[in-house]
Design a protein around this motif. Structure first.
Motif, short mmCIF file in Angstrom:
data_model
loop_
_atom_site.label_atom_id
_atom_site.label_comp_id
_atom_site.label_asym_id
_atom_site.label_seq_id
_atom_site.Cartn_x
_atom_site.Cartn_y
_atom_site.Cartn_z
N TYR A 113 0.83 -1.21 0.00
CA TYR A 113 0.00 0.00 0.00
C TYR A 113 0.87 1.26 0.00
O TYR A 113 0.63 2.19 -0.78
CB TYR A 113 -0.92 -0.01 1.22
CG TYR A 113 -1.65 1.31 1.43
CD1 TYR A 113 -2.74 1.64 0.64
CD2 TYR A 113 -1.22 2.22 2.39
CE1 TYR A 113 -3.41 2.84 0.82
CE2 TYR A 113 -1.87 3.43 2.57
CZ TYR A 113 -2.96 3.73 1.78
OH TYR A 113 -3.60 4.92 1.94
N VAL A 114 1.88 1.29 0.88
CA VAL A 114 2.76 2.45 0.96
C VAL A 114 3.48 2.67 -0.37
O VAL A 114 3.58 3.81 -0.87
CB VAL A 114 3.77 2.29 2.11
CG1 VAL A 114 4.82 3.40 2.07
CG2 VAL A 114 3.06 2.28 3.45
N ARG A 116 2.48 1.71 -3.32
CA ARG A 116 1.51 2.13 -4.34
C ARG A 116 1.16 3.60 -4.20
O ARG A 116 1.04 4.32 -5.19
CB ARG A 116 0.25 1.26 -4.23
CG ARG A 116 -0.73 1.49 -5.36
CD ARG A 116 -1.84 0.46 -5.38
NE ARG A 116 -2.70 0.56 -4.20
CZ ARG A 116 -2.70 -0.30 -3.20
NH1 ARG A 116 -1.87 -1.33 -3.21
NH2 ARG A 116 -3.54 -0.15 -2.18
N VAL A 117 1.00 4.06 -2.96
CA VAL A 117 0.70 5.47 -2.73
C VAL A 117 1.86 6.35 -3.19
O VAL A 117 1.67 7.39 -3.84
CB VAL A 117 0.39 5.72 -1.24
CG1 VAL A 117 0.32 7.21 -0.96
CG2 VAL A 117 -0.91 5.05 -0.85
N ALA A 118 3.10 5.93 -2.86
CA ALA A 118 4.28 6.70 -3.28
C ALA A 118 4.38 6.75 -4.79
O ALA A 118 4.68 7.81 -5.37
CB ALA A 118 5.55 6.08 -2.68
N SER A 120 1.92 6.43 -6.88
CA SER A 120 0.81 7.25 -7.37
C SER A 120 1.16 8.73 -7.30
O SER A 120 0.88 9.49 -8.24
CB SER A 120 -0.45 6.95 -6.56
OG SER A 120 -1.51 7.79 -6.96
N ARG A 121 1.77 9.15 -6.22
CA ARG A 121 2.15 10.56 -6.07
C ARG A 121 3.24 10.92 -7.07
O ARG A 121 3.22 12.02 -7.64
CB ARG A 121 2.64 10.80 -4.64
CG ARG A 121 1.53 10.76 -3.60
CD ARG A 121 2.07 10.89 -2.20
NE ARG A 121 0.98 10.86 -1.21
CZ ARG A 121 1.20 10.78 0.10
NH1 ARG A 121 2.44 10.71 0.57
NH2 ARG A 121 0.16 10.76 0.93
N GLU A 124 1.58 11.30 -10.36
CA GLU A 124 0.78 12.52 -10.38
C GLU A 124 1.66 13.75 -10.60
O GLU A 124 1.31 14.64 -11.38
CB GLU A 124 0.01 12.66 -9.06
CG GLU A 124 -0.93 13.86 -9.03
CD GLU A 124 -1.72 13.93 -7.74
OE1 GLU A 124 -2.43 14.93 -7.56
OE2 GLU A 124 -1.63 12.98 -6.94
#
Length: 247
Positions: A113-114, A116-118, A120-121, A124
């Motif tokens: 999860y961590v 994937r979030v990193a 994603s940012r 972005e």
């Protein structure tokens, strides 16, 4: 007397729908019509197989544990997944947290999860940077080609449609044909230029041969009736002489 109302046949109705869906095609012969129908059916079958596969996956999951269907249904209806999990699965949550194997899986899931979030940012931020550059490119392109805002918007909308279809795994025949034409454009232009150059050279050679065969109206030198004098030095034959002899 009531006016006669023209009623379209099923064939005409189907052709109208196909021409609306594929505006670049005319569908004037059966080969093109049935060819497109065959491609559409093949695409529909592929999409249907995908739906069936996903439906079977969900059905198998719900059959293995019917509570999962209730959990997803309640979450879809806006209920808290955390409270709902406790309500449906009860003490299994506490038992799972006491199990070392489950804790290891939870730690791995948290790591994923961590990351994937990193990611994603990062994507972005990259998207924002690229978009700023792309907007400048679009403005420059619009200015160079004298395009209106509506025209450049139409180009961007078409490109986004192609990208969206690619992400979804869709490749339309019209899109493929457009890509082939774009890729082959420079090669076709070079080939046409080469053909024009060769045609020009051939025309020049034919004109030179015609002039030599007709003569320039003066008496030939070096012999009688154009024959070379015996023992006189022979000039090298040009490509035009060789071509004339070969005729």
């Amino acid at each position: 007397m009531a006016d006669n109302i023209a009623v379209k046949s099923k064939r005409d109705e189907h052709l109208a729908r196909m021409r609306e869906k594929y505006p670049d095609k005319k569908f004037e012969d059966d080969e093109e019509i049935y060819g497109q129908i065959s491609e559409d059916y093949e695409q529909y079958e592929q999409e249907l197989d995908g739906y069936r596969g996903r439906e079977k996956t969900l059905a198998d999951m719900f059959a293995a544990d019917p509570r999962s269907a209730q959990f997803l249904s309640d979450m879809h209806n806006g209920k808290s997944p955390w409270a709902n999990y406790i309500r449906i699965f009860g003490p299994e949550l506490k038992d799972g947290l006491d199990d070392p194997e489950t804790l290891e899986q939870i730690a791995e899931a948290e790591k994923d999860y961590v990351e994937r979030v990193a990611k994603s940012r990062e994507l972005e931020n990259e998207y924002t940077r690229n978009l700023e550059t792309s907007i400048e490119t679009l403005r420059s392109f619009q200015s160079q080609h004298g395009m209106s805002d509506d025209e450049i918007d139409e180009v961007v909308a078409a490109l986004l449609g192609i990208v969206r279809d690619g992400v979804m795994g869709k490749f339309e025949t019209a899109t493929l044909e457009m890509m082939v034409k774009a890729i082959k454009h420079d090669a076709d232009v070079d080939a046409a230029a080469m053909e024009g150059e060769v045609a020009g050279r051939n025309s020049k050679i034919k004109e030179e041969l015609r002039k030599r065969q007709e003569g320039d109206g003066t008496a030939p030198l070096g012999g009688r009736n154009g024959s070379p004098v015996s023992g006189a030095p022979q000039r090298p034959k040009s490509v035009f002489d060789l071509a004339a002899q070969a005729k």
